[in-house]
Design a protein around this motif. Structure first.
Motif, PDB file in Angstrom:
ATOM      1  N   LYS A 146      -4.910  -7.803 -38.753  1.00  0.00           N
ATOM      2  CA  LYS A 146      -4.720  -6.378 -38.984  1.00  0.00           C
ATOM      3  C   LYS A 146      -4.476  -5.669 -37.676  1.00  0.00           C
ATOM      4  CE  LYS A 146      -6.494  -5.034 -43.358  1.00  0.00           C
ATOM      5  NZ  LYS A 146      -7.367  -4.138 -44.099  1.00  0.00           N
ATOM      6  N   LEU A 147      -3.905  -4.509 -37.783  1.00  0.00           N
ATOM      7  CA  LEU A 147      -3.669  -3.721 -36.592  1.00  0.00           C
ATOM      8  C   LEU A 147      -4.904  -2.877 -36.321  1.00  0.00           C
ATOM      9  CD1 LEU A 147      -0.064  -2.488 -37.338  1.00  0.00           C
ATOM     10  CD2 LEU A 147      -0.782  -4.550 -36.185  1.00  0.00           C
ATOM     11  N   SER A 148      -5.216  -2.707 -35.044  1.00  0.00           N
ATOM     12  CA  SER A 148      -6.336  -1.836 -34.708  1.00  0.00           C
ATOM     13  C   SER A 148      -5.916  -0.389 -34.973  1.00  0.00           C
ATOM     14  CB  SER A 148      -6.703  -1.996 -33.245  1.00  0.00           C
ATOM     15  OG  SER A 148      -5.702  -1.430 -32.441  1.00  0.00           O
ATOM     16  N   ALA A 149      -6.904   0.470 -34.981  1.00  0.00           N
ATOM     17  CA  ALA A 149      -6.621   1.879 -35.262  1.00  0.00           C
ATOM     18  C   ALA A 149      -5.615   2.432 -34.250  1.00  0.00           C
ATOM     19  CB  ALA A 149      -7.920   2.677 -35.224  1.00  0.00           C
ATOM     20  N   ARG A 150      -5.796   2.042 -32.988  1.00  0.00           N
ATOM     21  CA  ARG A 150      -4.909   2.546 -31.944  1.00  0.00           C
ATOM     22  C   ARG A 150      -3.484   2.023 -32.142  1.00  0.00           C
ATOM     23  NH1 ARG A 150      -5.737   7.168 -29.573  1.00  0.00           N
ATOM     24  NH2 ARG A 150      -5.782   7.116 -27.305  1.00  0.00           N
ATOM     25  N   GLU A 151      -3.386   0.739 -32.468  1.00  0.00           N
ATOM     26  CA  GLU A 151      -2.064   0.159 -32.689  1.00  0.00           C
ATOM     27  C   GLU A 151      -1.370   0.825 -33.873  1.00  0.00           C
ATOM     28  OE1 GLU A 151      -3.356  -4.197 -30.987  1.00  0.00           O
ATOM     29  OE2 GLU A 151      -3.245  -3.863 -33.149  1.00  0.00           O
ATOM     30  N   LEU A 152      -2.183   1.120 -34.889  1.00  0.00           N
ATOM     31  CA  LEU A 152      -1.611   1.819 -36.039  1.00  0.00           C
ATOM     32  C   LEU A 152      -1.047   3.166 -35.620  1.00  0.00           C
ATOM     33  CD1 LEU A 152      -3.972   1.282 -39.073  1.00  0.00           C
ATOM     34  CD2 LEU A 152      -1.560   0.724 -38.900  1.00  0.00           C
ATOM     35  N   GLU A 153      -1.830   3.878 -34.814  1.00  0.00           N
ATOM     36  CA  GLU A 153      -1.364   5.198 -34.370  1.00  0.00           C
ATOM     37  C   GLU A 153      -0.048   5.079 -33.621  1.00  0.00           C
ATOM     38  OE1 GLU A 153      -4.435   8.318 -32.941  1.00  0.00           O
ATOM     39  OE2 GLU A 153      -5.332   6.356 -32.635  1.00  0.00           O
ATOM     40  N   VAL A 154       0.003   4.081 -32.724  1.00  0.00           N
ATOM     41  CA  VAL A 154       1.224   3.900 -31.934  1.00  0.00           C
ATOM     42  C   VAL A 154       2.401   3.588 -32.854  1.00  0.00           C
ATOM     43  CG1 VAL A 154       2.331   2.432 -30.224  1.00  0.00           C
ATOM     44  CG2 VAL A 154      -0.009   3.175 -29.866  1.00  0.00           C
ATOM     45  N   MET A 155       2.170   2.676 -33.801  1.00  0.00           N
ATOM     46  CA  MET A 155       3.243   2.299 -34.725  1.00  0.00           C
ATOM     47  C   MET A 155       3.720   3.507 -35.522  1.00  0.00           C
ATOM     48  SD  MET A 155       4.417  -0.690 -34.731  1.00  0.00           S
ATOM     49  CE  MET A 155       4.287  -0.908 -32.985  1.00  0.00           C
ATOM     50  N   ARG A 156       2.756   4.305 -35.977  1.00  0.00           N
ATOM     51  CA  ARG A 156       3.125   5.479 -36.771  1.00  0.00           C
ATOM     52  C   ARG A 156       4.011   6.410 -35.972  1.00  0.00           C
ATOM     53  NH1 ARG A 156      -2.036   6.216 -39.323  1.00  0.00           N
ATOM     54  NH2 ARG A 156      -1.810   5.393 -41.413  1.00  0.00           N
ATOM     55  N   LEU A 157       3.604   6.642 -34.720  1.00  0.00           N
ATOM     56  CA  LEU A 157       4.380   7.574 -33.904  1.00  0.00           C
ATOM     57  C   LEU A 157       5.774   7.018 -33.640  1.00  0.00           C
ATOM     58  CD1 LEU A 157       1.629   8.826 -31.451  1.00  0.00           C
ATOM     59  CD2 LEU A 157       2.813  10.134 -33.214  1.00  0.00           C
ATOM     60  N   ILE A 158       5.868   5.705 -33.425  1.00  0.00           N
ATOM     61  CA  ILE A 158       7.193   5.129 -33.196  1.00  0.00           C
ATOM     62  C   ILE A 158       8.042   5.250 -34.459  1.00  0.00           C
ATOM     63  CG2 ILE A 158       8.424   2.976 -32.755  1.00  0.00           C
ATOM     64  CD1 ILE A 158       6.181   2.218 -30.869  1.00  0.00           C
ATOM     65  N   ALA A 159       7.399   5.012 -35.594  1.00  0.00           N
ATOM     66  CA  ALA A 159       8.122   5.148 -36.857  1.00  0.00           C
ATOM     67  C   ALA A 159       8.593   6.588 -37.050  1.00  0.00           C
ATOM     68  CB  ALA A 159       7.241   4.716 -38.022  1.00  0.00           C
ATOM     69  N   ARG A 160       7.850   7.536 -36.485  1.00  0.00           N
ATOM     70  CA  ARG A 160       8.231   8.937 -36.631  1.00  0.00           C
ATOM     71  C   ARG A 160       9.335   9.317 -35.650  1.00  0.00           C
ATOM     72  NH1 ARG A 160       2.291  11.457 -36.700  1.00  0.00           N
ATOM     73  NH2 ARG A 160       3.273  13.285 -35.811  1.00  0.00           N
ATOM     74  N   GLY A 161       9.776   8.386 -34.845  1.00  0.00           N
ATOM     75  CA  GLY A 161      10.894   8.658 -33.953  1.00  0.00           C
ATOM     76  C   GLY A 161      10.475   9.012 -32.540  1.00  0.00           C
ATOM     77  N   LYS A 176       2.141   2.425 -19.906  1.00  0.00           N
ATOM     78  CA  LYS A 176       1.755   1.008 -19.801  1.00  0.00           C
ATOM     79  C   LYS A 176       0.866   0.616 -20.987  1.00  0.00           C
ATOM     80  CE  LYS A 176       2.659  -2.481 -17.974  1.00  0.00           C
ATOM     81  NZ  LYS A 176       4.052  -2.827 -18.099  1.00  0.00           N
ATOM     82  N   THR A 177      -0.076   1.488 -21.313  1.00  0.00           N
ATOM     83  CA  THR A 177      -0.972   1.197 -22.433  1.00  0.00           C
ATOM     84  C   THR A 177      -0.190   1.126 -23.748  1.00  0.00           C
ATOM     85  OG1 THR A 177      -2.516   2.576 -21.226  1.00  0.00           O
ATOM     86  CG2 THR A 177      -3.200   1.819 -23.392  1.00  0.00           C
ATOM     87  N   VAL A 178       0.756   2.042 -23.891  1.00  0.00           N
ATOM     88  CA  VAL A 178       1.581   2.002 -25.102  1.00  0.00           C
ATOM     89  C   VAL A 178       2.288   0.660 -25.184  1.00  0.00           C
ATOM     90  CG1 VAL A 178       3.560   3.014 -26.281  1.00  0.00           C
ATOM     91  CG2 VAL A 178       1.931   4.492 -25.132  1.00  0.00           C
ATOM     92  N   GLU A 179       2.853   0.241 -24.060  1.00  0.00           N
ATOM     93  CA  GLU A 179       3.577  -1.028 -24.058  1.00  0.00           C
ATOM     94  C   GLU A 179       2.643  -2.189 -24.397  1.00  0.00           C
ATOM     95  OE1 GLU A 179       5.290  -0.832 -20.207  1.00  0.00           O
ATOM     96  OE2 GLU A 179       7.058   0.243 -20.895  1.00  0.00           O
ATOM     97  N   THR A 180       1.421  -2.101 -23.887  1.00  0.00           N
ATOM     98  CA  THR A 180       0.450  -3.150 -24.207  1.00  0.00           C
ATOM     99  C   THR A 180       0.195  -3.195 -25.713  1.00  0.00           C
ATOM    100  OG1 THR A 180      -0.579  -2.582 -22.121  1.00  0.00           O
ATOM    101  CG2 THR A 180      -1.787  -4.082 -23.570  1.00  0.00           C
ATOM    102  N   HIS A 181       0.010  -2.020 -26.303  1.00  0.00           N
ATOM    103  CA  HIS A 181      -0.239  -1.975 -27.745  1.00  0.00           C
ATOM    104  C   HIS A 181       0.942  -2.553 -28.505  1.00  0.00           C
ATOM    105  CE1 HIS A 181      -4.018   0.000 -27.750  1.00  0.00           C
ATOM    106  NE2 HIS A 181      -3.588   1.113 -27.172  1.00  0.00           N
ATOM    107  N   VAL A 182       2.141  -2.150 -28.094  1.00  0.00           N
ATOM    108  CA  VAL A 182       3.326  -2.612 -28.821  1.00  0.00           C
ATOM    109  C   VAL A 182       3.464  -4.135 -28.700  1.00  0.00           C
ATOM    110  CG1 VAL A 182       5.829  -2.519 -28.863  1.00  0.00           C
ATOM    111  CG2 VAL A 182       4.531  -0.426 -28.634  1.00  0.00           C
ATOM    112  N   SER A 183       3.207  -4.644 -27.504  1.00  0.00           N
ATOM    113  CA  SER A 183       3.287  -6.091 -27.331  1.00  0.00           C
ATOM    114  C   SER A 183       2.253  -6.794 -28.206  1.00  0.00           C
ATOM    115  CB  SER A 183       3.056  -6.461 -25.870  1.00  0.00           C
ATOM    116  OG  SER A 183       4.108  -5.959 -25.093  1.00  0.00           O
ATOM    117  N   ALA A 184       1.074  -6.196 -28.300  1.00  0.00           N
ATOM    118  CA  ALA A 184       0.033  -6.789 -29.149  1.00  0.00           C
ATOM    119  C   ALA A 184       0.485  -6.821 -30.604  1.00  0.00           C
ATOM    120  CB  ALA A 184      -1.259  -5.989 -29.009  1.00  0.00           C
ATOM    121  N   VAL A 185       1.112  -5.727 -31.039  1.00  0.00           N
ATOM    122  CA  VAL A 185       1.604  -5.689 -32.416  1.00  0.00           C
ATOM    123  C   VAL A 185       2.660  -6.766 -32.620  1.00  0.00           C
ATOM    124  CG1 VAL A 185       2.829  -4.324 -34.126  1.00  0.00           C
ATOM    125  CG2 VAL A 185       1.110  -3.247 -32.698  1.00  0.00           C
TER     126      VAL A 185
END
Lengths: 207, 463
Positions: A146-161, A176-185
Motif C-alpha cells: 500500500k501507499l503511505s499517506a504521504r505517498e498518496l498525497e503526492v500521487m493525488r497532487l500529481i494526478a491533479r496536474g 528531493k523529498t517529492v522525488e523520493t516519494h515518487v521513486s518509492a511509489v
C-alpha cells in the motif's frame, strides 16, 4: 526507439541541444542491439514497437534486463491505456510520458530519469491510485502493498496536474523529498504482488 | 401473421403472467390485455384449444428483447460531432448526450422500456420467414382432424400414427437447430445456447428413436427388433467411421471460414469507423491548414474520439460520473480549443446531485480554459465518502474576492451550486495557476434541506 522515423527526427529536433542522441532504432531487435552497443544513459522507448515477438517496449526492456542498472528507460507512447502504461512500468521503465508532450517537458523528463528519479504523468498517477486504492496503509500492512499517506498525497497532487515543484510547495517539503516519494511509489508499482494490484491488473488483462 | 404496418410487431411482452403472450398479443392487436387473457382462459376451457394456442405462440413468438436483437442493425459509426459538421463554431453538443438519433430498426422495444439495446451484430432473416409456423399449424390441424374423426367413430390407426408423429416431431426439433444457429449469428453463441442446442438434439434423437422402435416392434417380435436394432447401430457406426474424417474436415473448414468472416467484419467495422472519423478530419484539416486554432481543435477532437473508440471499456455501462466529466471536458475542449486532460480514479453511477457536480466542474473548466489560456488538468476521485473534482490551470490566476459581485460565473455556478447540493467548493488561485476544488460528500442532504438551501442562493447553506 520508435518505429516512426518522422517522429524520431521530430523528437531529436525538439530535445534540448545538450542531450546527445546516441542511437536510434525502429524495431525491437534493433533497439536491443543498439542499446547493448551504445549503453545510453536514457532510452526513450515507444510502447508499441514492431518486431520481436510482438511484445513491443516490454520486450526491449526484457531484452535489456542486464543493463537496467545503468540505463534508464522512459516509456513514450500515444496510448494512455492502462495496460500499456502499467505493463512497461512493471517491466522496468522509470517513467511514462505521452507523445503530445512538448520538447521542453520531454527534455526535463529525460534529465529527471537520467538522475535516477521517476517521471509520473497525471494519468500514470491516476492509474497508481486506481490500482493501490486511495486508503492509506496501516503500519501492519506489508509495505509494498500500500501507499503511505504521504505517498498518496503526492500521487493525488500529481494526478491533479501539479508539477513536482508545486507538490513540494503544497506539502511544505523539498523537491528531493517529492522525488523520493515518487521513486518509492514506482518501486512499489514494480515490485508489489499485492492481491488488489493483481486483481486490478487482471481486470484490465495486464498480466 | 400478416400485420398492418401501423401495428406494433407481435412480440412477447415483458409484462407477463406466464410468458407474456397475452400482453404481447393485446399490444399487437390493440385490444385490452384483460380481454385477451379472459378470452384465452375461456378458449383453454373449451377443449384445451386456448392452451394449445398459447403454447404455440409461446414457442413461435420471440420476446421483445430477442426481436430487438434480431432486428438491430449495426449502430451508426460514432462520429465525433466536431468532425461531422464542418461549418460549426463553438457551440457543440456533448457527444452522447443529445437526443440520440436512435436506431429506427428496433420497434420491438416498444413495450419493454428497460430492455437492453442490441449489440452490433445482426443476422440475416432466414429465407422462408414463416415456414416453421406453417408446418406446425398444419401439424396441429392434422391432429385436430384426427381427433374429430375419432370422435365421429372413424377408425384411425393410432398405433402407426403416434410413432410417425413422434419421428416427425423429433426430426422437426432437431432441424429447428439449423435455423437457430443461423439466427444466433456469430457472437451470440454462448454456452447456455449451446447447452440448449445439445438438449434439443438429444430430445429430438430420443423421440425419433423411440418412434422408430415402436413402429418396428409393432410388426414383429422383440428378438427380431433387438437384432434389427443391433444391425442398424452397427451400420450407423460403420457409416460414422467412414464419414467422420470427412465431417471433421468439413467442420474445420467451416470454422476457418467463420473466423475469416469475423475478421472481415471486424475489418469492415474498423474501416467504416476510420472513414467516418479520421479520414474526414484529415480532409478537414487539409482544407483549413491555414487556421492553426482550427487545426489543433480538430486534431484534439479527433484524437479524443479515436482514443475513446480504441480504449473504450466494453463492460463499463453508460451513465457513470467519469463519463459525464469527460463529456463536459470534451465540450469545453471543443469550444475553447485548449486541451482538457481528465484523470479519474474510482467511479460511481450518476445521480441528480452528481449532475450538479458535473455542471460546476464544467463551469470551472470553462473558466480555466478561458482565463488560464493553457492546458487544463481535471482530476476526479470517487471514494466511499465523497466525489471530488479538481480543475487546475496554469494561467495568471485571479483573486476570488476581487471578482465583482455581478459576475455570476464563479460565485453562482460553482460555489452556490455546490453549496445547494450539500457540497463544498474552494478556489485557490496564485500567480502560478488556479485550482478549483469541488467536493460532494456521499452522505446525501435530504431533499427538503436541498430545496430550502436552493432558496438561499448565496448563503452558506450546508446541511
Amino acid at each position: 526507439m520508435d518505429d516512426h522515423a518522422i517522429f524520431r527526427s521530430g523528437l531529436k529536433a525538439d530535445l534540448d541541444p545538450d542531450i546527445v542522441v546516441a542511437g536510434e532504432a525502429g524495431t525491437v531487435e534493433d533497439a536491443i542491439a543498439v542499446i547493448a552497443a551504445q549503453r545510453p544513459d536514457v532510452v526513450l522507448l515507444d510502447v508499441h514497437l514492431p518486431g520481436g515477438r510482438g511484445g513491443g517496449g516490454r520486450e526491449v526492456l526484457a531484452g535489456s534486463a542486464p543493463l537496467l542498472a545503468t540505463t534508464r528507460f522512459l516509456a513514450l507512447s500515444v496510448s494512455d491505456a492502462a495496460e500499456d502504461v502499467v505493463s512497461v512500468i512493471r517491466a522496468g521503465a522509470r517513467g511514462y510520458v505521452t507523445k503530445t508532450i512538448s520538447g521542453a517537458e520531454i527534455s526535463r523528463a529525460v534529465r529527471r530519469v537520467a538522475g535516477g528519479d521517476a517521471v509520473f504523468s497525471p494519468r500514470l498517477a491516476g492509474f497508481v491510485l486506481d490500482a493501490f486504492g486511495t486508503a492509506p496503509a496501516d503500519i501492519a500492512d506489508d509495505e509494498l502493498d500500500k501507499l503511505s499517506a504521504r505517498e498518496l498525497e503526492v500521487m493525488r497532487l500529481i494526478a491533479r496536474g501539479y508539477s513536482y515543484k508545486e507538490v513540494a510547495k503544497e506539502l511544505f517539503i523539498s523537491i528531493k523529498t517529492v522525488e523520493t516519494h515518487v521513486s518509492a511509489v514506482l518501486r512499489k508499482l514494480q515490485l508489489s504482488s499485492r492481491h488488489e494490484l493483481t486483481r486490478w491488473a487482471a481486470e484490465r488483462r495486464l498480466l | 401473421m400478416t400485420t398492418a404496418p401501423v401495428r406494433p410487431p407481435l412480440v412477447r411482452s415483458s409484462d407477463r403472467v406466464i410468458a407474456g403472450v397475452c400482453a404481447g398479443l393485446a399490444n399487437h392487436l390493440g385490444w385490452p390485455v384483460r380481454m385477451v387473457r379472459i378470452g384465452m382462459v375461456v378458449a383453454a376451457l373449451a377443449g384445451g384449444a386456448g392452451v394449445a394456442f398459447y403454447a404455440w405462440l409461446w414457442i413461435m413468438v420471440p420476446t421483445a428483447d430477442e426481436s430487438a436483437r434480431r432486428n438491430a442493425r449495426r449502430p451508426a459509426s460514432p462520429i465525433a460531432p466536431a468532425v461531422s459538421a464542418p461549418g460549426f463554431s463553438g457551440a457543440l453538443g456533448v457527444p452522447g448526450t443529445p437526443a440520440d438519433p436512435g436506431t429506427p430498426g428496433t420497434p420491438g422495444t416498444l413495450d419493454a422500456p428497460g430492455s437492453p439495446t442490441p449489440g452490433s451484430w445482426w443476422s440475416k432473416v432466414p429465407g422462408m420467414p414463416f415456414g416453421k409456423e406453417i408446418l406446425l399449424g398444419a401439424g396441429l390441424l392434422l391432429a385436430a382432424g384426427i381427433l374429430i374423426a375419432r370422435l365421429l367413430g372413424v377408425d384411425v390407426p393410432l398405433g402407426t400414427l403416434i410413432p410417425v408423429a413422434a419421428i416427425l416431431g423429433g426430426a422437426a426439433i432437431a432441424w429447428m437447430q439449423l435455423d437457430e444457429t443461423r439466427r444466433a449469428g456469430l457472437v451470440d453463441r454462448t454456452k447456455a445456447d449451446q447447452a440448449g442446442g445439445w438438449a434439443r438434439l438429444a430430445a429430438g434423437l430420443a423421440l425419433v428413436v423411440a418412434g422408430v422402435l415402436v413402429m418396428v416392434s409393432g410388426s414383429g417380435s422383440w428378438e427380431q427388433t433387438w437384432l434389427a436394432l443391433l444391425a442398424s447401430v452397427a451400420v450407423l457406426g460403420g457409416v460414422a467411421l467412414v464419414l467422420l474424417p470427412w465431417g471433421l474436415k468439413f467442420w474445420r473448414d467451416l470454422e476457418t471460414e467463420r473466423a475469416g468472416r469475423v475478421r472481415a467484419t471486424e475489418r469492415a467495422e474498423i474501416a467504416a469507423h476510420l472513414h467516418d472519423s479520421v479520414l474526414q478530419t484529415l480532409a478537414l484539416i487539409q482544407r483549413r491548414a491555414g487556421n492553426e486554432h482550427d487545426v489543433i481543435r480538430l486534431a484534439r477532437a479527433q484524437e479524443r474520439e479515436l482514443r475513446g473508440w480504441l480504449y473504450r471499456d466494453a463492460d463499463k455501462e453508460a451513465g457513470q460520473l467519469s463519463e459525464s466529466i469527460k463529456a463536459a471536458a470534451a465540450e469545453v475542449e471543443d469550444a475553447l480549443g485548449h486541451a482538457v486532460e481528465v484523470v479519474s480514479v474510482g467511479d460511481c453511477v450518476m445521480t441528480q446531485r452528481h449532475e450538479a457536480l458535473v455542471q460546476a466542474a464544467r463551469e470551472a473548466m470553462l473558466n480555466a480554459a478561458r482565463h488560464g489560456g493553457s492546458a487544463v488538468s481535471v482530476y476526479l476521485e470517487v471514494t466511499d465518502a465523497a466525489a471530488e473534482v479538481f480543475v487546475k490551470d496554469r494561467g495568471p490566476g485571479f483573486d476570488p474576492d476581487s471578482v465583482p459581485p455581478d459576475r455570476l460565473g464563479v460565485r453562482e455556478s460553482i460555489i452556490g451550486r455546490m453549496n445547494r447540493h450539500g457540497g463544498t467548493a474552494a478556489i485557490i488561485s496564485s500567480p502560478g495557476g488556479t485550482e478549483v476544488r469541488l467536493r460532494l460528500p456521499v452522505a446525501a442532504a435530504s431533499a427538503g434541506n436541498a430545496a430550502a438551501a436552493a432558496n438561499n442562493a448565496n448563503g452558506e447553506a450546508k446541511p
